[in-house]
Design an enzyme around this catalytic site. Structure first.
Site, PDB file in Angstrom:
ATOM      1  N   CYS A 116       0.816  -1.230   0.000  1.00  0.00           N
ATOM      2  CA  CYS A 116       0.000   0.000   0.000  1.00  0.00           C
ATOM      3  C   CYS A 116       0.844   1.272   0.000  1.00  0.00           C
ATOM      4  O   CYS A 116       0.330   2.359  -0.259  1.00  0.00           O
ATOM      5  CB  CYS A 116      -0.939   0.005   1.199  1.00  0.00           C
ATOM      6  SG  CYS A 116      -2.021  -1.427   1.214  1.00  0.00           S
ATOM      7  N   HIS A 248      -3.250   7.158   2.605  1.00  0.00           N
ATOM      8  CA  HIS A 248      -3.677   5.858   2.071  1.00  0.00           C
ATOM      9  C   HIS A 248      -5.072   5.557   2.611  1.00  0.00           C
ATOM     10  O   HIS A 248      -5.376   5.809   3.781  1.00  0.00           O
ATOM     11  CB  HIS A 248      -2.676   4.782   2.517  1.00  0.00           C
ATOM     12  CG  HIS A 248      -3.147   3.402   2.224  1.00  0.00           C
ATOM     13  ND1 HIS A 248      -3.606   3.021   0.985  1.00  0.00           N
ATOM     14  CD2 HIS A 248      -3.238   2.299   3.012  1.00  0.00           C
ATOM     15  CE1 HIS A 248      -3.961   1.746   1.027  1.00  0.00           C
ATOM     16  NE2 HIS A 248      -3.748   1.286   2.241  1.00  0.00           N
ATOM     17  N   ASN A 278     -10.071  -0.287  -0.027  1.00  0.00           N
ATOM     18  CA  ASN A 278      -8.612  -0.187  -0.048  1.00  0.00           C
ATOM     19  C   ASN A 278      -8.114  -0.713  -1.391  1.00  0.00           C
ATOM     20  O   ASN A 278      -8.293  -1.889  -1.705  1.00  0.00           O
ATOM     21  CB  ASN A 278      -8.058  -1.025   1.118  1.00  0.00           C
ATOM     22  CG  ASN A 278      -6.551  -0.955   1.245  1.00  0.00           C
ATOM     23  OD1 ASN A 278      -5.866  -0.466   0.345  1.00  0.00           O
ATOM     24  ND2 ASN A 278      -6.034  -1.441   2.365  1.00  0.00           N
TER      25      ASN A 278
END
Ligand code: UT7
Length: 327
Positions: A116, A248, A278
């Site tokens: 990520c 993020h 996500n």
């Protein structure tokens, strides 16, 4: 005088059309819209078609990013892709596929694996390659088809992730520099968020993701907060000077916890997790693109990016956005 500083000259995204809602997931695993909303803030995520690969998502974002940087594909001299869900495990790279889709031969093309935090790693890498004079216009892409490595019988993780891609071009421009980047890792925690071992045996194993969510959550909040404090202090910038904080997008509760610790207002903080879930390496550039298309992210905006993910990896970037507004 010739510029010496790297700049992010554009941002774009591609989001697959198919939507997987919390209500769809209720029919697939033992979960509820109420649980997902309360624990994560996610309402829906987008899922790529069966015949749509990570490289296809990345290519569509890349075409737009090149146009928005007022360049032609032939001006690009390197493509770097961050992904944890590449087309092939482990070659050819997704970057090579995208270069081919764009009709580019003989250019540098490779993938990086930083989960990520991928887009922050890309910015750091592209900045150093452009400022050293090694490359002129680098296409950086975060692209994910996480649905291809997801176990849709595991409720602890399948409700969290979605597919998508975001891209940008990094070139020299002293007017709107990438001011600073910071990347870091700690392999001690590798087994808290992982895919299955590639070298378990000589038989091919499925790649589905696993996560000890609760443990990741706590470390994520603390690491993200201290990372933001560090980069702001180092550069002598106060949180109120930041136009947009674009973290993020893993979980609304993580974003809110970091936002509160750092005293960012709702107006400063870009949140897209409710729409996309996500999307790992694609999450920051997708969120940036949303802000750009809404007119919130403008040329010269001072922005702070912050990410945390598997590895563990983490990092932050402080920059003045260099892209022109869409005409
Ligand atoms: O992008 C990289 C970084 N990733 C992250 O930062 C993710 C970090 N982790 C998280 O976002 C959260 O930990 C989750 C959203 C994954 C989980 O939320 P949580 O509040 O930490 O829940 P939990 O794992 O502690 O589970 C609480 C309960 C458990 O039931 P019991 O043991 O209390 O009876 C779980 O079995 O919720 C249950 N549960 C679910 N229930 C309904 C777990 N997943 C689900 C589900 N639907 N999908």
């Amino acid at each position: 005088m010739k510029s010496t500083k790297a700049s992010l000259k554009s941002i774009a995204s591609y989001i697959p059309t198919k939507i997987l809602s919390n209500f769809d997931l209720e029919k697939m695993v033992q979960t509820s819209n109420e649980w997902i909303l309360r624990r994560t803030g996610i309402e829906q995520r987008h899922i790529a078609d069966n015949d749509e690969n990570t490289s296809d998502l990345g290519t569509k974002a890349a075409i737009k990013a090149i146009q928005r940087a007022n360049l032609n594909p032939q001006d690009i001299d390197a493509i770097i892709v961050a992904t944890l869900s590449p087309d092939y495990f482990t070659m050819p790279s997704t970057a090579c596929k995208i270069a081919h889709n764009l009709g580019l031969k003989n250019i540098t093309a490779f993938d990086i694996s930083a989960a990520c935090s991928g887009f922050i790693y890309l910015l750091e890498l592209a900045k150093s390659m452009v400022e050293s004079g090694m490359k002129k216009n680098i296409l950086i892409i975060g692209a994910e088809k996480i649905s291809s490595i997801m176990d849709y019988t595991d409720r602890s993780i399948c409700v969290l992730f979605g597919d998508g891609a975001g891209a940008g071009v990094v070139s020299l421009d002293d007017n709107f520099p990438i001011i600073d980047t910071h990347t870091a890792s700690d392999g001690e925690f590798g087994d808290l968020l992982m895919t299955q071992r590639a070298q378990k045996s000589n038989i091919c194993t499925p790649l589905s993701m696993q996560m000890k969510g609760n443990e990741v959550f706590k470390i994520a909040v603390n690491t993200l907060s201290s990372d933001v404090v560090e980069i702001l202090t180092k550069n002598n910038i106060k949180s109120e000077e930041i136009d947009l904080f674009i973290p993020h997008q893993a979980n609304l509760r993580i974003i809110k916890a970091v936002q509160e610790k750092l005293n960012f207002t709702d107006k400063q903080c870009v949140v897209t997790v409710q729409k996309y879930g996500n999307t790992s390496a694609a999450s920051i550039p997708m969120a940036m693109n949303d802000a750009y298309e809404q007119g919130l992210l403008k040329q010269g905006s001072l922005i702070l990016l912050d990410a945390f993910g598997g590895g563990f990896t983490w990092g932050s970037a402080l920059l003045r956005f260099g892209g022109e507004n869409d005409k």
